[in-house]
Design an enzyme around this catalytic site. Structure first.
Site, PDB file in Angstrom:
ATOM      1  N   TYR A   1       0.835  -1.203   0.000  1.00 43.39           N
ATOM      2  CA  TYR A   1       0.000   0.000   0.000  1.00 43.39           C
ATOM      3  C   TYR A   1       0.870   1.254   0.000  1.00 43.39           C
ATOM      4  O   TYR A   1       0.620   2.209  -0.739  1.00 43.39           O
ATOM      5  CB  TYR A   1      -0.923   0.003   1.214  1.00 43.39           C
TER       6      TYR A   1
ATOM      7  N   SER B   1      -3.069  12.613   8.191  1.00 43.64           N
ATOM      8  CA  SER B   1      -4.048  12.370   7.144  1.00 43.64           C
ATOM      9  C   SER B   1      -5.457  12.199   7.715  1.00 43.64           C
ATOM     10  O   SER B   1      -5.636  11.669   8.813  1.00 43.64           O
ATOM     11  CB  SER B   1      -3.674  11.106   6.365  1.00 43.64           C
TER      12      SER B   1
ATOM     13  N   GLN C   1      -4.311  17.171   7.272  1.00 43.70           N
ATOM     14  CA  GLN C   1      -4.673  17.072   5.852  1.00 43.70           C
ATOM     15  C   GLN C   1      -6.136  16.706   5.730  1.00 43.70           C
ATOM     16  O   GLN C   1      -6.624  15.791   6.397  1.00 43.70           O
ATOM     17  CB  GLN C   1      -3.812  16.011   5.158  1.00 43.70           C
TER      18      GLN C   1
ATOM     19  N   TYR D   1      -9.403  15.607   3.292  1.00 48.86           N
ATOM     20  CA  TYR D   1     -10.106  15.193   2.084  1.00 48.86           C
ATOM     21  C   TYR D   1     -11.499  15.813   2.141  1.00 48.86           C
ATOM     22  O   TYR D   1     -12.195  15.691   3.160  1.00 48.86           O
ATOM     23  CB  TYR D   1     -10.230  13.671   2.012  1.00 48.86           C
TER      24      TYR D   1
ATOM     25  N   THR E   1      -6.242  18.273   0.147  1.00 49.35           N
ATOM     26  CA  THR E   1      -5.855  17.465  -1.007  1.00 49.35           C
ATOM     27  C   THR E   1      -6.859  17.660  -2.129  1.00 49.35           C
ATOM     28  O   THR E   1      -8.055  17.426  -1.954  1.00 49.35           O
ATOM     29  CB  THR E   1      -5.758  15.983  -0.631  1.00 49.35           C
TER      30      THR E   1
ATOM     31  N   LYS F   1      -2.768  20.806  -1.805  1.00 47.94           N
ATOM     32  CA  LYS F   1      -1.897  19.712  -2.250  1.00 47.94           C
ATOM     33  C   LYS F   1      -2.456  19.057  -3.514  1.00 47.94           C
ATOM     34  O   LYS F   1      -3.652  18.803  -3.597  1.00 47.94           O
ATOM     35  CB  LYS F   1      -1.756  18.667  -1.143  1.00 47.94           C
TER      36      LYS F   1
ATOM     37  N   HIS G   1       0.379  12.954  -6.175  1.00 45.95           N
ATOM     38  CA  HIS G   1      -0.093  11.957  -5.203  1.00 45.95           C
ATOM     39  C   HIS G   1       0.821  10.728  -5.182  1.00 45.95           C
ATOM     40  O   HIS G   1       0.366   9.583  -5.028  1.00 45.95           O
ATOM     41  CB  HIS G   1      -1.532  11.534  -5.500  1.00 45.95           C
TER      42      HIS G   1
ATOM     43  N   ARG H   1       0.080   7.808  -7.484  1.00 46.56           N
ATOM     44  CA  ARG H   1      -1.000   6.910  -7.079  1.00 46.56           C
ATOM     45  C   ARG H   1      -2.339   7.284  -7.690  1.00 46.56           C
ATOM     46  O   ARG H   1      -3.350   6.643  -7.402  1.00 46.56           O
ATOM     47  CB  ARG H   1      -1.114   6.899  -5.552  1.00 46.56           C
TER      48      ARG H   1
END
Length: 381
Positions: A25, A107, A128, A130, A156, A252, A276, A279
């Site tokens: 991962y 995260s 961070q 999302y 992000t 980001k 990223h 990814r």
């Protein structure tokens, strides 16, 4: 292996200790992994200018990132499921970063929660975000980051739709691991990792379970996250978040000059040039190949940071020389964490610090703040 001397040494150690699904991962890219490889390989196309017979004493790597002091132009990048590389991984990494004097970024998809990390640190860390469809959850999440004293919010922008990573699918990745024959075989060969995980209560996504609506346990988490990434995310959402947050804001996932100018228009404090880690969009250019173009596009309108492919202190030095005010390391600290826990994160930072310091001196510089294009001999992308 004796004392690790390179990030590659830490990677080898982590591969032996961490179950395959979690090592893969951290170490994988999307589709063919072409962009993931290019992130690393394109650094070798940048050559440094060697200088001699200059004063190399009293060197300094100290700098600032969005106005915050840093012992060197490096922050720990936000990485999902860090706590699956090592038990309580986010907490250990945050402590190591604080002791070293560099920013740590937690995260949204961490194993340890914002509150967990706050409980073991004494200085502000970064968070961070999302941006998910459940805007009520986002408001509460930002409120929790404020309550924890986080000093910067990293939004992000490049994960509206999840890029496919073949290794994760083949490995049956989940946190915590689902009991299948495949996962059982992986765990059986990593007894020390299993023992450490049994000793901690933190095995799920701590920022989400018990906080998001209708997500009270791990069984309901999968369905919620599958539908929550918002493909309609826009620049208007960034402005809404900026007003809601009210503090230092970093965007980001910028890999295009036009997007960089649009980010500067929002009034954000910094952008991170990033794909990223290879990814998301496989086939996109490497982060380092786009850095000079983006720096030129925004000028001094916004602070430019860099993420993607750093595996040494020389890589950091090259990014700084090409215009980055600061850089982020993800995989290097994850390798260290997986290999040795908190001491491994410190080892990764020390390896990068030493390589950057010596390389800077051999380029004829004593202060990282004075390192610019004049230390670059050649760039060929």
């Amino acid at each position: 292996m004796s004392k690790p001397l390179t990030i590659a040494d830490l990677k080898t150690m982590a591969r032996r200790r961490v179950p395959k699904m979690f090592f893969d991962y951290a170490d994988s890219g999307a589709w063919t992994e072409g962009t993931y490889r290019a992130n690393e390989e394109d650094f070798s196309r940048i050559k440094l200018r060697q200088r001699v017979l200059v004063d190399m004493t009293n060197r300094s790597l100290a700098t600032t990132m969005v106005g915050q002091a840093a012992a060197m132009p490096v922050a720990l990048a936000p990485t999902g499921m860090t706590g699956m590389q090592h038990a309580d991984g986010e907490m250990l990494a945050a402590q190591a970063a604080e002791e070293f004097g560099v920013p740590f970024t937690l995260s949204t998809m961490s194993i340890c929660s914002i509150e967990d990390v706050r409980s073991v640190t004494t200085k502000p860390f970064w968070f961070q975000l999302y941006v998910l469809k459940d805007r009520g959850f986002i408001e509460r999440l930002i409120g929790r980051a404020k309550q924890a004293g986080c000093s910067a919010l990293v939004v992000t922008a490049d994960l509206q739709i999840l890029g496919q990573r073949h290794k994760d699918i083949r490995n049956g990745l989940s946190a915590p691991p689902k009991w299948t024959l495949n996962s059982a075989l992986q765990l059986a060969t990593r007894p020390q990792w299993c023992l450490e995980m049994l000793r901690t209560k933190r095995r799920g996504f701590g920022n989400i379970v018990g906080h998001a609506s209708n997500v009270s346990d791990l069984s309901s988490l999968g369905a919620w996250t599958a539908e929550q990434f918002d493909p309609r995310l826009s620049w208007d959402d960034i402005r809404w978040i900026k007003d809601l947050w009210g503090g230092k804001l970093i965007i980001k996932g910028i890999l295009d000059e036009e997007d960089a100018r649009a980010a500067a228009d929002t009034g954000a404090d910094a952008i991170i040039v990033s794909n990223h880690g290879g990814r998301q969009l496989d086939g996109a250019p490497s982060s380092i190949s786009m850095l000079p173009k983006i720096v030129e596009a925004v000028g001094d309108r916004i602070e430019v940071h860099f993420d993607g492919g750093i595996r040494s202190g020389q890589d950091v030095l090259k990014a700084v020389a090409l215009g980055a005010k600061g850089t982020y390391i993800g995989r290097p600290f994850l390798y260290g964490l997986g290999a040795m826990g908190k001491p491994g994160v410190t080892a990764a930072l020390e390896i990068i610090r030493k390589e950057m310091d010596i390389s800077m001196a051999l380029c004829g510089k004593r202060d990282i703040e004075t390192c610019g294009r004049d230390i670059i001999a050649d760039v060929r992308f």
